[in-house]
Design a protein around this motif. Structure first.
Motif, PDB file in Angstrom:
ATOM      1  N   LEU A   7       0.828  -1.206   0.000  1.00  0.00           N
ATOM      2  CA  LEU A   7       0.000   0.000   0.000  1.00  0.00           C
ATOM      3  C   LEU A   7       0.863   1.256   0.000  1.00  0.00           C
ATOM      4  CD1 LEU A   7      -2.842  -1.050   2.488  1.00  0.00           C
ATOM      5  CD2 LEU A   7      -2.978  -0.858   0.004  1.00  0.00           C
ATOM      6  N   SER A   8       1.970   1.227   0.728  1.00  0.00           N
ATOM      7  CA  SER A   8       2.877   2.378   0.742  1.00  0.00           C
ATOM      8  C   SER A   8       3.485   2.610  -0.633  1.00  0.00           C
ATOM      9  CB  SER A   8       3.988   2.167   1.775  1.00  0.00           C
ATOM     10  OG  SER A   8       3.462   2.125   3.078  1.00  0.00           O
ATOM     11  N   ASP A   9       3.865   1.518  -1.301  1.00  0.00           N
ATOM     12  CA  ASP A   9       4.440   1.636  -2.643  1.00  0.00           C
ATOM     13  C   ASP A   9       3.406   2.203  -3.619  1.00  0.00           C
ATOM     14  OD1 ASP A   9       6.829   0.652  -1.756  1.00  0.00           O
ATOM     15  OD2 ASP A   9       6.536  -1.373  -2.545  1.00  0.00           O
ATOM     16  N   LEU A  10       2.159   1.753  -3.492  1.00  0.00           N
ATOM     17  CA  LEU A  10       1.109   2.264  -4.362  1.00  0.00           C
ATOM     18  C   LEU A  10       0.847   3.739  -4.099  1.00  0.00           C
ATOM     19  CD1 LEU A  10      -1.490  -0.672  -4.349  1.00  0.00           C
ATOM     20  CD2 LEU A  10      -0.220   0.208  -6.321  1.00  0.00           C
ATOM     21  N   GLU A  11       0.840   4.111  -2.823  1.00  0.00           N
ATOM     22  CA  GLU A  11       0.626   5.508  -2.457  1.00  0.00           C
ATOM     23  C   GLU A  11       1.707   6.393  -3.062  1.00  0.00           C
ATOM     24  OE1 GLU A  11       0.164   8.246   1.620  1.00  0.00           O
ATOM     25  OE2 GLU A  11       0.815   6.164   1.729  1.00  0.00           O
ATOM     26  N   ALA A  12       2.960   5.944  -2.970  1.00  0.00           N
ATOM     27  CA  ALA A  12       4.069   6.721  -3.511  1.00  0.00           C
ATOM     28  C   ALA A  12       4.014   6.771  -5.037  1.00  0.00           C
ATOM     29  CB  ALA A  12       5.398   6.128  -3.053  1.00  0.00           C
ATOM     30  N   ALA A  13       3.625   5.657  -5.674  1.00  0.00           N
ATOM     31  CA  ALA A  13       3.596   5.596  -7.133  1.00  0.00           C
ATOM     32  C   ALA A  13       2.458   6.421  -7.728  1.00  0.00           C
ATOM     33  CB  ALA A  13       3.468   4.139  -7.591  1.00  0.00           C
ATOM     34  N   MET A  14       1.324   6.457  -7.038  1.00  0.00           N
ATOM     35  CA  MET A  14       0.159   7.148  -7.568  1.00  0.00           C
ATOM     36  C   MET A  14       0.259   8.663  -7.454  1.00  0.00           C
ATOM     37  SD  MET A  14      -1.854   4.903  -8.839  1.00  0.00           S
ATOM     38  CE  MET A  14      -3.391   5.797  -8.999  1.00  0.00           C
ATOM     39  N   ALA A  15       0.936   9.126  -6.402  1.00  0.00           N
ATOM     40  CA  ALA A  15       0.963  10.576  -6.198  1.00  0.00           C
ATOM     41  C   ALA A  15       2.308  11.044  -5.670  1.00  0.00           C
ATOM     42  CB  ALA A  15      -0.157  10.987  -5.246  1.00  0.00           C
ATOM     43  N   PRO A  16       3.405  10.762  -6.396  1.00  0.00           N
ATOM     44  CA  PRO A  16       4.725  11.130  -5.882  1.00  0.00           C
ATOM     45  C   PRO A  16       4.953  12.635  -5.827  1.00  0.00           C
ATOM     46  CG  PRO A  16       4.886  10.336  -8.132  1.00  0.00           C
ATOM     47  CD  PRO A  16       3.486  10.080  -7.685  1.00  0.00           C
ATOM     48  N   GLN A  17       4.263  13.413  -6.679  1.00  0.00           N
ATOM     49  CA  GLN A  17       4.488  14.850  -6.731  1.00  0.00           C
ATOM     50  C   GLN A  17       3.356  15.653  -6.101  1.00  0.00           C
ATOM     51  OE1 GLN A  17       7.385  15.872  -7.831  1.00  0.00           O
ATOM     52  NE2 GLN A  17       7.955  13.775  -8.380  1.00  0.00           N
ATOM     53  N   SER A  18       2.322  15.012  -5.628  1.00  0.00           N
ATOM     54  CA  SER A  18       1.148  15.753  -5.167  1.00  0.00           C
ATOM     55  C   SER A  18       0.883  15.584  -3.679  1.00  0.00           C
ATOM     56  CB  SER A  18      -0.089  15.296  -5.954  1.00  0.00           C
ATOM     57  OG  SER A  18      -0.333  13.903  -5.732  1.00  0.00           O
ATOM     58  N   PHE A  19       1.894  15.179  -2.935  1.00  0.00           N
ATOM     59  CA  PHE A  19       1.693  14.988  -1.501  1.00  0.00           C
ATOM     60  C   PHE A  19       1.433  16.327  -0.822  1.00  0.00           C
ATOM     61  CE2 PHE A  19       3.607  14.847   2.803  1.00  0.00           C
ATOM     62  CZ  PHE A  19       2.668  14.004   3.388  1.00  0.00           C
ATOM     63  N   ASP A  20       0.361  16.393  -0.083  1.00  0.00           N
ATOM     64  CA  ASP A  20      -0.025  17.593   0.655  1.00  0.00           C
ATOM     65  C   ASP A  20      -0.295  17.178   2.088  1.00  0.00           C
ATOM     66  OD1 ASP A  20      -1.041  19.887   1.746  1.00  0.00           O
ATOM     67  OD2 ASP A  20      -2.521  20.246   0.171  1.00  0.00           O
TER      68      ASP A  20
END
Length: 316
Positions: A77-90
């Motif tokens: 799940l962490s890998d998916l989270e990072a892959a889906m939104a690597p530039q949009s973390f808020d």
């Protein structure tokens, strides 16, 4: 179980319940109802053929199979989270609960700044402190009981340096010195602290495990000397209170003296022998290494280490 027919949303529910160990809190975290969470867990149990989570009076308890499964689920799940939104973390929109293990004195220094930052920048982030009663936090990280451990782990860090394939990651946060602490009116307060006067005094030992032996005892043994340990406690706050109201001496990291709350009643002196430096390290599991929220937490802990609360506030 066929992975092709598995509803992957069930793994998100499983991860939330494993993190919270409570169905109501997990439901709130997922913006679901508790019956919906319960139904999702039932479907997952049917798929994997294991009960996974057993209800108790205080929440839920994972089965051994759930403990084995969770690290892989959390990592995926962490890998998916990072892959889906690597530039949009808020971080202001991130909803996360971090479980951290620290000794009481360490938490007293780091947490106020962390709370201020959460209140200002990350209003949906929660922190849950887990007792740290050991110098070996790796089992808690491997089981997924905690997300981050901060403390003095010299043996662990030394072993990690020789284990390139370990899933445990670490970073040095702070390096400081030990000091001998006593009350301002102590008979030795206005004298040079010598090895003879140190060994002749009575002492208080701070030991997480309660074992009446430590690095000072080892050093004195090498010098052919010994000291009388009258009292052993497992909290620096307690140590400060006792020392401020007795003629006992104690040895604690200089940067932790402020956590006793007794800086106005204590003085710190250089020890009459050499001890290794105190190194405060941050440890985490590689499954969280790429998680944007976990990365934010680690970077923040590194930043606040340099703030004024780590300065020596006790007169030498």
């Amino acid at each position: 179980m066929s992975f092709l027919t598995l509803d992957l949303n069930l793994l998100r529910v499983f991860d939330a319940v494993m993190s919270e160990r409570n169905l109501t809190r997990a439901a709130n975290r997922l913006a679901m109802t508790q019956p919906a969470v319960s139904n999702a867990l039932k479907r997952l149990r049917d798929s994997v053929g294991d009960e996974l989570l057993i209800r108790t009076a205080h929440g839920v308890k994972p089965t051994p199979h759930a403990d084995e499964l969770w690290p892989a689920v959390r990592r995926a799940l962490s890998d998916l989270e990072a892959a889906m939104a690597p530039q949009s973390f808020d971080v202001s929109k991130t909803q996360a609960t971090f479980r951290m293990a620290m000794a009481d004195a360490t938490a007293a220094l780091w947490l106020p700044s962390l709370v201020r930052s959460i209140e200002r920048d990350a209003p949906r982030v929660n922190v849950r402190m887990v007792p740290l009663t050991t110098r070996e936090p790796r089992p808690m990280l491997l089981r997924g009981d905690i997300d981050l451990a901060i403390g003095f782990f010299p043996g662990v860090v030394a072993q990690l340096a020789g284990e390139p394939d370990t899933p445990i990651r670490h970073e040095l946060l702070y390096s400081g010195k030990y000091a001998c602490v006593m009350r301002k009116q102590h008979p030795l307060a206005k004298e040079e602290l010598t090895l003879d006067s140190y060994c002749a005094a009575k002492h208080l030992l701070v030991s997480f495990s309660g074992r009446a032996h430590g690095i000072v005892s080892d050093t004195l043994t090498q010098l052919g000397r010994e000291r009388r340990i009258l009292l052993t406690v497992n909290h620096f706050f307690t140590a400060g209170r006792v020392v401020a109201n007795s003629d006992l001496l104690t040895v604690i990291p200089r940067h932790l003296i402020a956590s006793t709350g007794m800086t106005g009643e204590l003085i710190a002196k250089e020890l009459p022998f050499e001890l290794p430096q105190v190194q405060v390290d941050m440890l985490w599991h590689e499954r969280d290494a790429r998680s944007p929220s976990h990365k934010w937490l680690r970077e923040h802990m590194t930043t606040i280490t340099d703030e004024s609360f780590l300065r020596d506030t006790v007169r030498r």
